[in-house]
Design a protein around this motif. Structure first.
Motif: not given
Ligand code: MCA
Ligand code: AMP
Length: 505
Positions: A254-255, A285-290, A321-323
């Motif tokens: 979804f993200y 990278e999805t976390h950061e980009e979002f 992120a990543g956890t």
């Protein structure tokens, strides 16, 4: 005290029953009062059929308000709800029905031609239909049933649901989920994620798995507030809703799809307070980009069908992120080595869990209970990870041979067995490879039988489509002369993963 989960929800419903529970795609609203009445009619009707508390009700339908109310009606009547993915084919459903022996089945009208004879063969007396618009003979038949129903008394250890999870070997196992399991997790998540009056959740997940049914709907029911209820995920519609909602839950796909929308920015997400991700690993990278696009740090959590939610990044503290964050209150999470000794922080080991949210066992499979629980009663998740010194859990892999594609689980063995039934196939291996949309994609490598004409990719795919849910069907099928094996003769799946990792390979 009645420990029926429905009674807990009911105690949290808004005093003003005219307030909405569901806001639908077309703008229509379903109030708590209407939901209560329809749910009571369904419960009265099911009980009137002679179904007794503890009897199973299997439900394989598309998402609709009525599907949610049917779930609540089963809880209310003390029936054990058995949701099935609407993509499952006849062979898959046949196994579940045979194993669970439900007293009634509710299915999509298009399934009735094969379901009615199947149910007759298995001695299931009641078969009803419910379509994606919430119409069907279930609704017709329940129309005249009483709109008042006294919620059946249940103890915390009574079963509320059975959810089938695929097995690494052999057939699927029915995870037995109790009222206690669901009530404890719902209570913890509602508090941990800071649900508050006026929250509006955007609901785009399917209703037949834990994420959409238990995690998302239970938080809303515990909050007595509303959700914007959509038939399926749609990135554009999600963006429209973010302007008038506060919480969103989704799988990583979804993200990544939301990131493909030009309109995703700080302004469109300005009213939202919380984005939650789970069911599969969210790439850092999805976390950061979002965050760069919207200013929101996605809150990642981790759970399983058998256990509900286990860990979560904090609402107020650092979302790393990543956890997958910290163990939830009331849940024990430990990381152990092959001998079962606790690993120090930073060391990778097997993740084991305990708590009120963890299932008591598998339906009619005592031998699986022995395998999946340790001697001291902790559940083996099959996931592999490590704790940071300050208690954040990172999942680094899985000891179970599992592919997670777009948030759905696929066990390679099940697909391999189906491929190997093809007369022209000698053997096969199924692996997951990185995929930009689904995270992982299922692919198959097939060795033709000596003396047979090699099957084509299209033949293998067509064969599987008639047998397996569509998300299990490989996105690519490679025909090879032999599979790579190690000196022990075991197929080297890591070699196949590397070989076919590049899209189009
Ligand atoms: C659809 N397709 C898929 C998937 N979904 N292929 C691989 N993986 C998938 N997940 C394929 C179909 O086979 C079809 O292919 C084509 O995509 C279009 O189908 P459609 O249904 O229209 O796809 P979509 O609407 O784009 O669906 C993708 C989706 C959906 C929105 C990501 O799969 C989804 O809602 N996933 C969420 C799953 C979920 O709720 N997981 C939670 C499990 P063809 O045309 O060739 O047939 S609970 C859990 O895991 C634990 C407890 C936890 O921690 O939450
Ligand atoms: P299921 O059996 O469908 O409930 O899937 C549970 C599995 O999904 C877990 O055992 C994990 O392997 C995986 N999973 C769920 N949430 C996460 C997450 N946030 N990160 C990585 N894996 C996850």
């Amino acid at each position: 005290m009645n420990e029926n989960l429905y009674s807990l929800f009911e105690s949290r419903f808004p005093a003003d029953r005219a307030s909405p529970l569901l806001i639908l795609d077309d703008g229509r609203e379903l109030s708590y009062g209407e939901a209560e009445r329809t749910c009571a009619r369904f419960a009265s009707f099911l009980a009137g059929l002679g179904l007794a508390p503890g009897d199973r009700v299997a439900v394989q339908v598309e998402k609709s308000p009525e599907a949610l109310l049917l779930y609540l009606a089963c809880l209310r009547a003390g029936l054990v709800y058995l949701p099935l993915n609407s993509a499952y084919q006849e062979g898959e459903v046949g196994y579940f029905l045979e194993n669970a022996e439900p007293g009634a089945v509710v299915a999509q009208p298009k399934s009735l031609p094969w379901l009615v004879p199947l149910a007759a063969r298995l001695g299931i007396l009641h078969v009803f239909s419910l379509d994606e618009h919430g119409a069907g003979n279930l609704v017709e038949a329940a129309r005249g049933a009483p709109e008042a129903f006294a919620t059946v008394a249940r103890r915390a250890d009574d079963l509320a649901a059975i959810l089938y999870t695929s097995g690494t070997t052999g057939r699927s196992k029915g995870a037995m989920i109790t009222h206690r399991n669901l009530a404890s997790n719902a209570t913890v998540l509602h508090a941990f994620w800071g649900f508050r009056p006026g929250d509006v959740l955007v609901h785009m997940l399917p209703l037949f798995h834990v994420h959409g049914l238990f995690v998302a709907c239970h938080c809303v029911l515990m909050n007595g507030s509303a959700m914007r209820f959509h038939a399926k995920f749609d990135a554009r519609r999600a963006l429209e809703d973010f302007g008038r909602s506060t919480v969103f839950m989704g799988v990583p796909t979804f993200y990544t799809r939301l990131l493909g929308e030009a309109g995703l920015d700080r302004e469109s997400c300005g009213r939202m307070r919380l984005f939650i991700s789970g069911s599969a690993p969210l790439l850092a990278e999805t976390h950061e980009e979002f965050e760069r696009r919207t200013g929101h740090r996605i809150l990642e959590r981790y759970g399983m069908t058998e256990t509900g939610m286990l860990t979560s990044n904090p609402l107020a503290g650092e979302r790393r992120a990543g956890t997958v964050g910290l163990p939830l209150p009331g849940t024990g999470v430990r990381v152990v080595d092959d001998e079962g000794s606790a690993c120090p922080a930073g060391e990778i080991g097997h993740i084991q869990v305990t708590g009120d949210n963890v299932l008591p066992g598998y339906w009619r499979m005592p031998e699986k209970n022995k395998e999946e629980f340790t001697a001291d009663g902790w559940f083996r998740t099959g996931d592999v990870g490590s704790f940071s010194p300050d208690g954040y859990l990172a999942i680094v892999g899985r000891s179970k041979d599992l592919i997670i594609t777009g948030g759905y689980n696929v066990y390679p063995k099940e697909v391999e067995l189906a491929i190997d039934e093809l007369p022209a196939v000698a053997e096969s291996a199924v692996v997951g490879v990185p995929h930009p949309d689904f995270g992982e994609a299922v692919i198959a490598v097939v060795v033709p039988r000596a003396g047979s004409a090699a099957p084509t990719e299209a033949e293998v795919v067509a064969w599987l489509r008639s047998r397996l849910a569509n998300f299990k069907v490989p996105k690519r099928v490679h025909v090879v002369e032999e599979l790579p094996r190690n000196t022990m003769g075991k197929v080297q799946k890591n070699v196949l993963r590397d070989r076919y990792a590049t899209p189009g390979a």
